[in-house]
Design a protein around this motif. Structure first.
Motif, short mmCIF file in Angstrom:
data_model
loop_
_atom_site.label_atom_id
_atom_site.label_comp_id
_atom_site.label_asym_id
_atom_site.label_seq_id
_atom_site.Cartn_x
_atom_site.Cartn_y
_atom_site.Cartn_z
N ARG A 1 11.98 2.68 7.88
CA ARG A 1 11.18 2.30 6.71
C ARG A 1 10.91 0.79 6.71
O ARG A 1 9.82 0.34 6.34
N GLY A 2 11.90 0.02 7.09
CA GLY A 2 11.71 -1.43 7.15
C GLY A 2 10.67 -1.82 8.18
O GLY A 2 9.84 -2.72 7.93
N ASP A 3 10.67 -1.16 9.34
CA ASP A 3 9.67 -1.45 10.37
C ASP A 3 8.27 -1.09 9.88
O ASP A 3 7.30 -1.82 10.15
N LEU A 4 8.15 0.03 9.17
CA LEU A 4 6.84 0.41 8.63
C LEU A 4 6.36 -0.61 7.60
O LEU A 4 5.18 -0.97 7.56
N ALA A 5 7.28 -1.11 6.76
CA ALA A 5 6.92 -2.12 5.78
C ALA A 5 6.43 -3.40 6.46
O ALA A 5 5.46 -4.03 6.03
N LEU A 6 7.09 -3.78 7.57
CA LEU A 6 6.71 -4.98 8.30
C LEU A 6 5.29 -4.84 8.86
O LEU A 6 4.45 -5.73 8.71
N ILE A 7 5.03 -3.70 9.50
CA ILE A 7 3.70 -3.48 10.10
C ILE A 7 2.62 -3.45 9.03
O ILE A 7 1.53 -4.01 9.19
N THR A 8 2.92 -2.80 7.91
CA THR A 8 1.94 -2.71 6.82
C THR A 8 1.63 -4.09 6.26
O THR A 8 0.48 -4.41 5.94
N SER A 9 2.66 -4.92 6.15
CA SER A 9 2.44 -6.29 5.67
C SER A 9 1.55 -7.08 6.62
O SER A 9 0.66 -7.83 6.20
N LEU A 10 1.77 -6.92 7.92
CA LEU A 10 0.93 -7.60 8.90
C LEU A 10 -0.53 -7.16 8.78
O LEU A 10 -1.45 -7.98 8.88
N LEU A 11 -0.73 -5.88 8.57
CA LEU A 11 -2.09 -5.37 8.41
C LEU A 11 -2.73 -5.90 7.13
O LEU A 11 -3.94 -6.13 7.07
N ASN A 12 -1.92 -6.09 6.11
CA ASN A 12 -2.42 -6.53 4.81
C ASN A 12 -2.79 -8.00 4.79
O ASN A 12 -3.83 -8.40 4.24
N VAL A 13 -1.97 -8.85 5.39
CA VAL A 13 -2.15 -10.30 5.20
C VAL A 13 -2.35 -11.06 6.50
O VAL A 13 -2.63 -12.26 6.47
N GLY A 14 -2.22 -10.42 7.64
CA GLY A 14 -2.30 -11.14 8.90
C GLY A 14 -3.73 -11.39 9.35
O GLY A 14 -4.69 -10.79 8.86
N ARG A 15 -3.86 -12.30 10.31
CA ARG A 15 -5.13 -12.52 11.01
C ARG A 15 -4.92 -12.06 12.44
O ARG A 15 -3.92 -12.38 13.07
N TYR A 16 -5.85 -11.30 12.97
CA TYR A 16 -5.64 -10.73 14.30
C TYR A 16 -6.97 -10.38 14.94
O TYR A 16 -8.01 -10.24 14.28
N THR A 17 -6.92 -10.26 16.25
CA THR A 17 -8.11 -9.84 17.01
C THR A 17 -8.30 -8.33 16.85
O THR A 17 -7.41 -7.62 16.35
N ASP A 18 -9.44 -7.83 17.28
CA ASP A 18 -9.69 -6.39 17.21
C ASP A 18 -8.65 -5.63 18.04
O ASP A 18 -8.20 -4.55 17.65
N GLU A 19 -8.30 -6.18 19.18
CA GLU A 19 -7.31 -5.52 20.03
C GLU A 19 -5.96 -5.41 19.32
O GLU A 19 -5.32 -4.35 19.34
N ILE A 20 -5.53 -6.50 18.67
CA ILE A 20 -4.26 -6.48 17.94
C ILE A 20 -4.34 -5.52 16.76
O ILE A 20 -3.38 -4.80 16.46
N ARG A 21 -5.50 -5.48 16.09
CA ARG A 21 -5.67 -4.57 14.96
C ARG A 21 -5.43 -3.12 15.39
O ARG A 21 -4.72 -2.37 14.72
N VAL A 22 -6.03 -2.74 16.49
CA VAL A 22 -5.87 -1.36 16.98
C VAL A 22 -4.41 -1.09 17.30
O VAL A 22 -3.86 -0.03 16.97
N ARG A 23 -3.75 -2.05 17.94
CA ARG A 23 -2.34 -1.86 18.29
C ARG A 23 -1.46 -1.74 17.05
O ARG A 23 -0.52 -0.95 17.02
#
Length: 440
Positions: free
Chosen positions: A175-197
């Motif tokens: 659950r903690g790992d899912l929360a981390l990934i969701t936070s990155l998707l919510n507030v992070g800046r990333y390339t299209d490749e990173i977004r897909v990953r």
């Protein structure tokens, strides 16, 4: 927890308060009720309210009486709104569904399946038809390749630990790992490749979390995570993994007795999976189809699907296989083969296959499958062999593995020992099982 208990508590109502509100609403509807605290208590203990009471309660909860009539008590109660079923099939919708999981996925709100019937069929159809959609990157810190690779390695390690220890001990970490990934998707800046990953990672972790919840006996929570996994896979453009998730969702459904729905799910998965699937992955899907048809009582078609799964397995080339199926092997193939054969009445062949599946499995799966092997040996009039298998599973649960699912299956096997309850070895096994239950 009874569904009515959850609804009542989520609204902050005590039993007496709910009874009072129903009396007031009943007067408004010109349906006199004598509902009191004791009445509500009886409903939550399993007594079904009469139709007048259900009509008033439905009106109070803003549920149509047509839904009450079609679904029946207590299935019509509005236990939850599943964001994963209602959010649009866009990247924003996927992130919304994942965020909802992070906030509320710990609640196994009824202890049994809540996504069934038309909702389940609609989910499968939506997955099959949903477009790939990627929104512009959100403002925030840049998500680097190294960060994503680190999370990928964490998830790989978590999968390995799950095989060894069982899901109950690792659920919070997932659950903690899912929360981390969701936070990155919510507030992070990333390339299209990173977004897909990141979306692919969210799908993997949501599935793994759902699997761990299921292994811990939290069925409805497990389903919600699987919906998140299905969305993440679609957003990442990974229809192979999406087909895999649909197949896995079918396990929850059929174990709740809804076997026809599992057949529909696996059919949707196979019909909409990429044509480039490796034979290995196709073997996995057809193995699920065999199990689905077998549970539904269609033994002839189950045998056909099983033979196809075995033939595809023989064509396997390891280099082509996806990492999310690296746990799939001969042990799983033999386990399903044994279950299908056992239901078809081929006890001797089933016993042989199940013995192989236990021998070659990881510790948690050994614990789960030992009860099925015990069942097969008992069907073959080998009581001693059956108890050996069951005690082996109990020993794993005592020393190495935490799995509510394995314990529940041993309890189911114990019920089959009733004709032999006077045998001392049976009494000893049942006592061992009681001690395990008390300690869990």
């Amino acid at each position: 927890m009874h569904p009515l208990t959850f609804v009542r508590q989520s609204k902050g109502w005590g039993k007496a308060e709910l009874a009072r509100l129903m009396q007031v609403r009943g007067k408004q509807l010109r349906i006199p009720l004598a509902t009191n605290r004791t009445t509500v208590w009886k409903w939550e203990q399993g007594q079904e309210p009469d139709l007048d009471a259900q009509r008033v309660l439905a009106d109070l909860l803003q549920v149509s009486y047509e839904q009450v009539r079609v679904e029946g008590w207590p299935r019509w109660l509005p236990v939850w709104e599943v964001t994963g079923l209602t959010a649009p099939w866009t990247e924003a919708g996927t992130v919304e569904a994942l965020a909802d999981l992070v906030g509320s996925g710990r609640m196994d709100r009824r202890g049994f399946l809540t996504i069934t019937g038309a909702a389940l069929t609609g989910l499968a159809a939506s997955w099959a038809e949903a477009p790939y959609a990627f929104a512009s990157a959100l403002n925030g810190d840049r998500v680097t390749d190294t960060m994503v690779s680190t999370i990928e390695q964490r998830i790989s390690t978590l999968r390995t630990l799950d095989d060894q220890l069982g899901g109950a001990r690792l659920l919070e970490q997932a659950r903690g790992d899912l929360a981390l990934i969701t936070s990155l998707l919510n507030v992070g800046r990333y390339t299209d490749e990173i977004r897909v990953r990141l979306h692919a990672l969210a799908a993997r972790v949501a599935h793994l979390t759902g699997w761990m919840a299921y292994d811990a006996g939290l069925r409805s929570a497990g389903q919600r995570y699987y919906v998140g996994a299905l969305r993440g896979a679609r957003t990442a453009g990974d229809d192979a993994f999406g087909a895999f998730v649909l197949a896995e969702m079918g396990v929850h459904v059929s174990e709740a007795g809804r076997t026809a729905e599992r057949v529909d799910l696996i059919s949707t998965a196979i019909d909409n999976a990429p044509r480039t699937l490796t034979p290995y992955t196709q073997s996995f899907l057809y193995l699920h189809k065999a199990e689905a048809l077998s549970r539904h009582g269609d033994h002839q078609r189950a045998g056909t699907a099983l033979n196809r799964a075995a033939a595809l397995w023989e064509r396997d080339t390891v280099e082509e296989n996806p990492d999310w199926l690296d746990w799939f092997g001969e042990a799983q193939l033999k386990s399903t083969e044994g279950k299908v054969l056992l239901r078809a009445g081929q006890v001797e062949r089933a016993t042989s296959s199940l013995a192989t599946s236990v021998k070659k499995a990881a510790p948690r799966d050994k614990a789960v499958r030992s009860s099925r092997l015990a069942e097969a040996r008992l069907a073959g009039n080998d009581l001693d062999g059956a108890l050996d298998a069951a005690n082996y599973g109990a020993e794993l649960l005592e020393d190495k593995v935490s799995s509510v699912r394995a314990l529940d299956r041993l309890k189911e096997f114990s019920e089959q020992l009733e004709p032999y309850k006077s045998v001392s070895a049976v009494r000893e096994f049942r006592e061992r099982l009681r001690a395990l239950s008390a300690a869990s």
